[in-house]
Design a protein around this motif. Sequence first.
Motif, mmCIF file in Angstrom:
data_model
loop_
_atom_site.group_PDB
_atom_site.id
_atom_site.type_symbol
_atom_site.label_atom_id
_atom_site.label_comp_id
_atom_site.label_asym_id
_atom_site.label_seq_id
_atom_site.Cartn_x
_atom_site.Cartn_y
_atom_site.Cartn_z
ATOM 1 N N GLN A 192 -38.225 -39.959 -2.716
ATOM 2 C CA GLN A 192 -38.368 -41.161 -3.928
ATOM 3 C C GLN A 192 -38.489 -40.589 -5.015
ATOM 4 O O GLN A 192 -39.447 -39.400 -5.035
ATOM 5 N N VAL A 193 -37.920 -41.042 -6.060
ATOM 6 C CA VAL A 193 -38.359 -40.823 -7.364
ATOM 7 C C VAL A 193 -38.854 -41.839 -8.407
ATOM 8 O O VAL A 193 -38.551 -42.948 -8.254
ATOM 9 N N ARG A 194 -39.941 -41.467 -9.096
ATOM 10 C CA ARG A 194 -40.322 -42.611 -9.895
ATOM 11 C C ARG A 194 -39.645 -42.602 -11.408
ATOM 12 O O ARG A 194 -39.487 -41.643 -11.904
ATOM 13 N N LEU A 195 -39.113 -43.598 -11.627
ATOM 14 C CA LEU A 195 -38.316 -43.909 -12.902
ATOM 15 C C LEU A 195 -38.948 -44.925 -13.835
ATOM 16 O O LEU A 195 -39.376 -45.979 -13.334
ATOM 17 N N VAL A 196 -39.134 -44.715 -15.164
ATOM 18 C CA VAL A 196 -39.377 -45.459 -15.954
ATOM 19 C C VAL A 196 -38.414 -45.664 -17.028
ATOM 20 O O VAL A 196 -38.169 -44.890 -18.014
ATOM 21 N N GLU A 197 -38.148 -47.038 -17.395
ATOM 22 C CA GLU A 197 -37.180 -47.344 -18.317
ATOM 23 C C GLU A 197 -37.960 -47.857 -19.541
ATOM 24 O O GLU A 197 -39.268 -48.169 -19.541
ATOM 25 N N SER A 198 -37.170 -47.440 -20.830
ATOM 26 C CA SER A 198 -37.643 -48.127 -22.241
ATOM 27 C C SER A 198 -36.656 -48.265 -23.093
ATOM 28 O O SER A 198 -35.225 -47.850 -22.654
ATOM 29 N N GLY A 199 -36.878 -48.972 -24.031
ATOM 30 C CA GLY A 199 -35.613 -49.173 -24.988
ATOM 31 C C GLY A 199 -35.223 -50.461 -25.249
ATOM 32 O O GLY A 199 -34.173 -50.640 -26.059
ATOM 33 N N LEU A 203 -34.471 -56.928 -28.333
ATOM 34 C CA LEU A 203 -33.409 -58.082 -28.868
ATOM 35 C C LEU A 203 -32.591 -57.609 -29.674
ATOM 36 O O LEU A 203 -32.897 -56.762 -30.895
ATOM 37 N N VAL A 204 -31.271 -57.835 -29.850
ATOM 38 C CA VAL A 204 -30.060 -57.259 -30.803
ATOM 39 C C VAL A 204 -29.148 -58.342 -30.992
ATOM 40 O O VAL A 204 -28.828 -59.195 -29.992
ATOM 41 N N GLN A 205 -28.615 -58.454 -32.098
ATOM 42 C CA GLN A 205 -27.517 -59.473 -32.457
ATOM 43 C C GLN A 205 -25.999 -58.918 -31.976
ATOM 44 O O GLN A 205 -26.068 -57.835 -31.477
ATOM 45 N N ALA A 206 -25.299 -60.032 -31.482
ATOM 46 C CA ALA A 206 -24.122 -59.608 -31.051
ATOM 47 C C ALA A 206 -23.350 -58.758 -32.020
ATOM 48 O O ALA A 206 -23.331 -58.890 -33.103
ATOM 49 N N GLY A 207 -22.560 -57.668 -31.377
ATOM 50 C CA GLY A 207 -21.953 -56.514 -32.083
ATOM 51 C C GLY A 207 -22.806 -55.375 -32.418
ATOM 52 O O GLY A 207 -22.310 -54.544 -32.899
ATOM 53 N N GLY A 208 -24.183 -55.497 -32.136
ATOM 54 C CA GLY A 208 -25.024 -54.555 -32.446
ATOM 55 C C GLY A 208 -25.026 -53.393 -31.322
ATOM 56 O O GLY A 208 -24.279 -53.539 -30.336
ATOM 57 N N SER A 209 -25.946 -52.633 -31.425
ATOM 58 C CA SER A 209 -26.057 -51.295 -30.603
ATOM 59 C C SER A 209 -27.354 -51.373 -29.917
ATOM 60 O O SER A 209 -28.482 -51.589 -31.056
ATOM 61 N N LEU A 210 -27.560 -50.644 -28.895
ATOM 62 C CA LEU A 210 -28.891 -50.465 -28.278
ATOM 63 C C LEU A 210 -28.926 -49.244 -27.354
ATOM 64 O O LEU A 210 -27.779 -49.164 -26.620
ATOM 65 N N ARG A 211 -29.774 -48.401 -27.160
ATOM 66 C CA ARG A 211 -29.929 -47.528 -26.309
ATOM 67 C C ARG A 211 -31.226 -47.514 -25.332
ATOM 68 O O ARG A 211 -32.241 -47.439 -25.937
ATOM 69 N N VAL A 212 -30.939 -47.691 -24.005
ATOM 70 C CA VAL A 212 -31.927 -47.649 -23.027
ATOM 71 C C VAL A 212 -31.961 -46.139 -22.649
ATOM 72 O O VAL A 212 -31.087 -45.694 -22.213
ATOM 73 N N SER A 213 -33.235 -45.967 -22.127
ATOM 74 C CA SER A 213 -33.699 -44.539 -21.375
ATOM 75 C C SER A 213 -34.390 -44.918 -20.235
ATOM 76 O O SER A 213 -34.967 -45.726 -19.952
ATOM 77 N N CYS A 214 -34.454 -43.840 -19.519
ATOM 78 C CA CYS A 214 -35.031 -43.867 -18.119
ATOM 79 C C CYS A 214 -35.615 -42.500 -17.834
ATOM 80 O O CYS A 214 -34.645 -41.447 -17.695
#
Length: 125
Positions: free
Chosen positions: A1-8, A11-22
Amino acid sequence: QVRLVESGGGLVQAGGSLRVSCAASTRVFSAYSLGWFRQAPGKEREFVAAITRFYGTTFYTDSVKGRFTILRDNAKNTVYLQMNSLKPEDTAVYYCAASEQYFLRGPKVSDFTSWGQGTQVTVSS
């Protein structure tokens, strides 16, 4: 088992960008294949992207090909999902997951043994 923590997420408008991390807590991060899944309200959890251990082979669901990129940084024990040209239908809770398997095709939920708690991504129209 690995402990995983997401972030990032956020809320963003359509057409925009976002980066999520783990971020993963393990001494052998490179030995794990990693995936991103998402779950919208009232829907089943679905595969988004995956990157295999060792060779870094990537897989994407058709609806995100050309818009999303999965990346891993083994030195930082972190996997990222770069999301561009976001659409309202991308709205969901995004989960990262880890597996000791090497995938030869796009993986399923049942292929992963460790999961993060999820991060909300909301795309407004």
